[in-house]
Every structure is written in structure tokens, then in C-alpha cells.
Design a protein around this motif. Sequence first.
Motif, PDB file in Angstrom:
ATOM      1  N   LYS A  51      48.802 101.673  44.043  1.00  0.00           N
ATOM      2  CA  LYS A  51      47.700 101.331  44.862  1.00  0.00           C
ATOM      3  C   LYS A  51      47.806  99.551  44.658  1.00  0.00           C
ATOM      4  CE  LYS A  51      43.944 101.499  47.488  1.00  0.00           C
ATOM      5  NZ  LYS A  51      43.734 101.902  48.910  1.00  0.00           N
ATOM      6  N   GLU A 101      45.565  95.964  46.341  1.00  0.00           N
ATOM      7  CA  GLU A 101      44.559  95.554  47.025  1.00  0.00           C
ATOM      8  C   GLU A 101      44.370  94.180  47.458  1.00  0.00           C
ATOM      9  OE1 GLU A 101      42.257  97.429  48.609  1.00  0.00           O
ATOM     10  OE2 GLU A 101      42.239  99.338  47.580  1.00  0.00           O
ATOM     11  N   SER A 102      45.623  93.486  47.074  1.00  0.00           N
ATOM     12  CA  SER A 102      45.716  92.179  47.107  1.00  0.00           C
ATOM     13  C   SER A 102      47.021  91.683  47.364  1.00  0.00           C
ATOM     14  CB  SER A 102      45.042  91.344  46.252  1.00  0.00           C
ATOM     15  OG  SER A 102      45.731  91.342  45.001  1.00  0.00           O
ATOM     16  N   SER A 150      49.944 101.063  54.892  1.00  0.00           N
ATOM     17  CA  SER A 150      49.816  99.634  54.726  1.00  0.00           C
ATOM     18  C   SER A 150      48.720  99.153  55.683  1.00  0.00           C
ATOM     19  CB  SER A 150      51.123  99.182  54.973  1.00  0.00           C
ATOM     20  OG  SER A 150      52.111  99.641  54.093  1.00  0.00           O
ATOM     21  N   THR A 151      48.107  98.148  55.182  1.00  0.00           N
ATOM     22  CA  THR A 151      47.033  97.453  55.948  1.00  0.00           C
ATOM     23  C   THR A 151      47.493  96.044  55.974  1.00  0.00           C
ATOM     24  OG1 THR A 151      45.450  99.007  55.909  1.00  0.00           O
ATOM     25  CG2 THR A 151      44.904  96.852  56.615  1.00  0.00           C
ATOM     26  N   SER A 173      52.619  92.183  46.379  1.00  0.00           N
ATOM     27  CA  SER A 173      51.171  92.772  46.017  1.00  0.00           C
ATOM     28  C   SER A 173      51.082  92.903  44.747  1.00  0.00           C
ATOM     29  CB  SER A 173      51.476  94.087  46.821  1.00  0.00           C
ATOM     30  OG  SER A 173      52.494  94.966  46.218  1.00  0.00           O
ATOM     31  N   SER A 212      46.084  95.756  52.044  1.00  0.00           N
ATOM     32  CA  SER A 212      46.044  96.990  51.175  1.00  0.00           C
ATOM     33  C   SER A 212      47.497  97.663  51.067  1.00  0.00           C
ATOM     34  CB  SER A 212      44.852  97.816  51.127  1.00  0.00           C
ATOM     35  OG  SER A 212      44.883  98.464  52.599  1.00  0.00           O
ATOM     36  N   LYS A 265      46.692  98.459  60.567  1.00  0.00           N
ATOM     37  CA  LYS A 265      47.018  99.541  59.541  1.00  0.00           C
ATOM     38  C   LYS A 265      48.359 100.289  60.288  1.00  0.00           C
ATOM     39  CE  LYS A 265      45.383 103.469  56.881  1.00  0.00           C
ATOM     40  NZ  LYS A 265      44.105 104.287  56.486  1.00  0.00           N
ATOM     41  N   GLU A 315      48.966 101.617  49.831  1.00  0.00           N
ATOM     42  CA  GLU A 315      49.127 103.052  49.246  1.00  0.00           C
ATOM     43  C   GLU A 315      50.354 103.637  49.260  1.00  0.00           C
ATOM     44  OE1 GLU A 315      45.695 105.825  48.194  1.00  0.00           O
ATOM     45  OE2 GLU A 315      46.366 106.086  50.322  1.00  0.00           O
ATOM     46  N   GLU A 349      45.017  84.602  46.362  1.00  0.00           N
ATOM     47  CA  GLU A 349      45.207  85.444  47.630  1.00  0.00           C
ATOM     48  C   GLU A 349      46.014  84.810  48.407  1.00  0.00           C
ATOM     49  OE1 GLU A 349      43.847  89.231  48.545  1.00  0.00           O
ATOM     50  OE2 GLU A 349      43.161  88.216  47.003  1.00  0.00           O
ATOM     51  N   LYS A 404      42.850  90.686  54.443  1.00  0.00           N
ATOM     52  CA  LYS A 404      42.660  92.138  54.805  1.00  0.00           C
ATOM     53  C   LYS A 404      44.012  92.865  54.221  1.00  0.00           C
ATOM     54  CE  LYS A 404      39.336  91.058  58.262  1.00  0.00           C
ATOM     55  NZ  LYS A 404      38.958  91.114  59.726  1.00  0.00           N
ATOM     56  N   GLY A 460      49.039  95.215  41.925  1.00  0.00           N
ATOM     57  CA  GLY A 460      48.060  96.772  41.848  1.00  0.00           C
ATOM     58  C   GLY A 460      48.321  97.265  40.695  1.00  0.00           C
TER      59      GLY A 460
END
Length: 303
Positions: free
Chosen positions: A61, A63-64, A114-115, A290, A78, A120, A80, A72, A76, A292
Amino acid sequence: MHKAFKGLAISCALIFGLFTANSHSTENGLTNYPVGVNTALNGLLPAPGQTYFYNYFQYYKAESFRGPNGEEGIPKFSAEVVVDAPRLVHTWTESLGPFSLATGVIVPIFHVSSTVYGQKDIKNAIGDVIVHPLMFGYVNPAHNFFTFLAPFDMALPTGSYDKDRIANTGQNHLAFLPNWQTTWFPTAKTEISTTLTAEIYTKNHDTNYQSGTVLSGEFLLGYSLTDKWQVGVQGFYSKQVSDDELDGEKYLDGFRGRSAALGPQVRYTISPGVAVVAKYQHEFAVENRSKGDRFWIQFAFPF
């Protein structure tokens, strides 16, 4: 959407001891080798004439997505990823002097959500298959040092891929993954295992993108509390050492990726040769990929 970030989110991995699509630098921040998987008895191969089944399950997972200075990188964002990667390894009865000879294959199966920039995409499919055409194993006379060299490992472009899709389970290029793995028992209760891997890519002809070479190191420092239970600290460091290129030109100042991770690990031995490993890895020092957390369950047993 910018061409460089299509499919970015497959930031995951796996495959054990050698296997899936991870997310580092290179095109879309992805690599074929599942860095972080090799943290348990790395240097051991099955005994001559024996076949082993391994399974690697990972939940990732993020988020960035971090930029070239760790800032960053993508709004937006993310990712998983759930991957299950069964692996078979057979050691042949024939040998080459003191070296045993083994072959194997890994077939990862992915769920990717994926977003990117708020858009997404979800994909469920087989990933890029990893093959071990020939591995050379060695055990010292004292049987406290085990190692093998796998100079011909490669990831085949078998996974689902579309250059216009955000979530892909394949990378659409052939990758060579030579690696060297060791396990040393300095005492009866202490294990030190390491893996060194290089990832060398061919060009993705759908995008005309050439990913740079990535070097990775993994380790475990483990201590056996009993004959059944081992606890340890494990992690990895991965760094891209050559530039990415698009249409033959250096891309985004090379778009070189870097990441590191640390975490605890527990191994439970069910019976001789049959064991289960659970571990957690938190990523840090991340650039151009990414960032996570990874949760792993791995097990192995002989046929």
C-alpha cells in the motif's frame, strides 16, 4: 496524462525469493525484481534430486509517489497491490564438481488498484514470469555456509500490458536478473542471509523507453529463540545506477530511483524443511518511485 507516469502504480512485488513487478525507478517507476522478498535462508537450494514449492504473498500500500529529491512527485496518487507468486525449484542429481545445479520458475498473479492524478484503474492478471534456467549452489564442509549464483535469471514479458492503461501487471520488456545469495550460520542460533541482484532491461518498443540498470541488496539478521521460532530484522536497499532514456535521449534527468526499507520478521518451522515467514517492511529514503509499506507471508515445503 503525462506519458512517463502511465501505469505508475504497480508499485509492488513479488515474487520470492525472486519474482514480481516492483516499483522503483525505470519506466513508470517499476522494476521486475521483487526487492525485499529474499530475507529467509537465502542461500539454500533444495537437496540434489529434490523439488521444492515456495509461495510468496505480498500486500503493498502506497499513498505517495516521491520525486527526485524525495518530495511529493505526483498529486492524487495511490497504489494498492496484492500479489501471490508460486515458485518451483528442482535441484538435479547431476553436479558440476562441488556445485549443485538447479532450475526453477515463478508465476506471479496480481491484483493492482492504481490512482494517478485522481484517475483510477484496476487490473487482475498474471504478471511477468521469472525463470531460473540454471543456478549453481555450494555448501561448505561444515554445513554452516550456503550460497548459490543465478547468472541467467530473467523476467519474460508475459504480463498484461497496455501503454495507455494506468494499471498493468506486466512491463512489456525482457529483463535479465543475475543474482547471488548467501546464508551463514556463525552460531547454531544465528543466521545472516544476503542477496545481491542486478536488473538489466531491454527496450519497451511500445513506448520506445529504455529503463536504466538497478542494483539491489537484501539482508536478514535472525536469531532462533527455539527450534521452531526465529525472530529477526530484515530489509533492503535498491538504487538505479544508469539513466532512463526515451527515444534515445536521457529522460527527466535520468529518472533514477532509490529506496530502502527495514522491518521485523518471524519464521516458524513446522517440520524439517517446512516453514512459514511473516514480515513487514516500511520504505524510506525514496526517490522517483512510490513510497509505502509491504506485508509478506512466505512458505516453503518439499514435494
